[in-house]
Design an enzyme around this catalytic site. Structure first.
Site, PDB file in Angstrom:
ATOM      1  N   HIS A 223       0.843  -1.192   0.000  1.00 35.42           N
ATOM      2  CA  HIS A 223       0.000   0.000   0.000  1.00 35.42           C
ATOM      3  C   HIS A 223       0.885   1.251   0.000  1.00 35.42           C
ATOM      4  CE1 HIS A 223       0.464  -0.715   4.487  1.00 35.42           C
ATOM      5  NE2 HIS A 223       0.845   0.553   4.385  1.00 35.42           N
TER       6      HIS A 223
HETATM    7  P1  TYD Z   1      -1.730  -3.035   7.640  1.00 33.59           P
HETATM    8  O1  TYD Z   1      -1.330  -1.617   7.610  1.00 33.59           O
HETATM    9  O2  TYD Z   1      -2.646  -3.546   6.566  1.00 33.59           O
HETATM   10  O3  TYD Z   1      -0.445  -3.969   7.733  1.00 33.59           O
HETATM   11  P2  TYD Z   1       0.712  -4.206   6.666  1.00 33.59           P
HETATM   12  O4  TYD Z   1       0.684  -3.085   5.705  1.00 33.59           O
HETATM   13  O5  TYD Z   1       1.960  -4.236   7.467  1.00 33.59           O
HETATM   14  O6  TYD Z   1       0.501  -5.500   6.004  1.00 33.59           O
HETATM   15  O7  TYD Z   1      -2.391  -3.307   9.058  1.00 33.59           O
HETATM   16  C1  TYD Z   1      -2.815  -4.582   9.486  1.00 33.59           C
HETATM   17  C2  TYD Z   1      -4.045  -4.425  10.383  1.00 33.59           C
HETATM   18  O8  TYD Z   1      -3.705  -3.689  11.570  1.00 33.59           O
HETATM   19  C3  TYD Z   1      -5.181  -3.669   9.701  1.00 33.59           C
HETATM   20  O9  TYD Z   1      -6.392  -4.279  10.101  1.00 33.59           O
HETATM   21  C4  TYD Z   1      -5.107  -2.291  10.285  1.00 33.59           C
HETATM   22  C5  TYD Z   1      -4.515  -2.505  11.668  1.00 33.59           C
HETATM   23  N1  TYD Z   1      -3.648  -1.399  12.125  1.00 33.59           N
HETATM   24  C6  TYD Z   1      -4.081  -0.600  13.169  1.00 33.59           C
HETATM   25  O10 TYD Z   1      -5.183  -0.779  13.727  1.00 33.59           O
HETATM   26  N2  TYD Z   1      -3.262   0.404  13.615  1.00 33.59           N
HETATM   27  C7  TYD Z   1      -2.064   0.630  13.051  1.00 33.59           C
HETATM   28  O11 TYD Z   1      -1.330   1.541  13.485  1.00 33.59           O
HETATM   29  C8  TYD Z   1      -1.639  -0.177  11.931  1.00 33.59           C
HETATM   30  C9  TYD Z   1      -0.313   0.050  11.267  1.00 33.59           C
HETATM   31  C10 TYD Z   1      -2.463  -1.195  11.524  1.00 33.59           C
END
Ligand code: TYD
Length: 136
Positions: free
Chosen positions: A50
């Site tokens: 992303h």
């Molecule tokens: P995501 O940003 O999709 O993880 P990555 O990009 O590392 O694969 O986040 C994973 C899950 O955690 C998603 O449901 C959102 C949640 N999340 C939070 O609630 N707070 C945060 O600060 C972050 C980074 C993620």
């Protein structure tokens, strides 16, 4: 210009080992509003995929290693994160992916704002289109 910008932290080391201190308003190019860390990543799992519209981040691999891809919609660069003395800047509108997490990798991330799902661009094609407009 390279997409990859490193921040080198001062290491306060002595015979006992090493310590890095990151203080508000000093070496990080934004006010830190959130800290999160990624750990316990299962073998073969990749994360990220992303970009953020506004959020700026600095990622520090405090243990183990992983491979990060940074992409501005026109160019792609790849780096290995394996050093707790260095942070990599993930600017707004930087598509990023993390691959090849080693066992026990801990990726610490400093972020310029609170979590906001609306700030995410999770579709690569949409990102490339938006990045084109942003560059004009
Ligand atoms: P995501 O940003 O999709 O993880 P990555 O990009 O590392 O694969 O986040 C994973 C899950 O955690 C998603 O449901 C959102 C949640 N999340 C939070 O609630 N707070 C945060 O600060 C972050 C980074 C993620």
């Amino acid at each position: 210009m390279s997409l990859v910008r490193w921040i080198d932290f001062q290491v306060l080391g002595d015979h006992r080992g090493s310590l890095v201190a990151i203080e508000h308003g000093k070496i990080i190019p934004f006010d830190i509003k959130r800290v999160y860390y990624i750990y316990g990543t299962a073998e073969g799992v990749s994360r990220g995929f992303h970009a953020h519209r506004e959020l700026k981040q600095v990622a520090i691999c405090v243990a183990g290693s992983c491979r990060m891809i940074l992409d501005d919609g026109a160019h792609r660069e790849e780096v290995i994160l394996d050093c707790p003395k260095k942070g990599i800047v993930i600017d707004e509108m930087a598509w990023h992916e993390m691959h090849d997490f080693s066992p026990h990798c801990v990726l610490l991330v400093l972020a310029s704002d609170h979590y906001d799902e609306l700030d995410y661009i999770r579709d690569y094609k949409q990102f490339v289109e938006l990045a084109k407009i942003t560059r004009i």
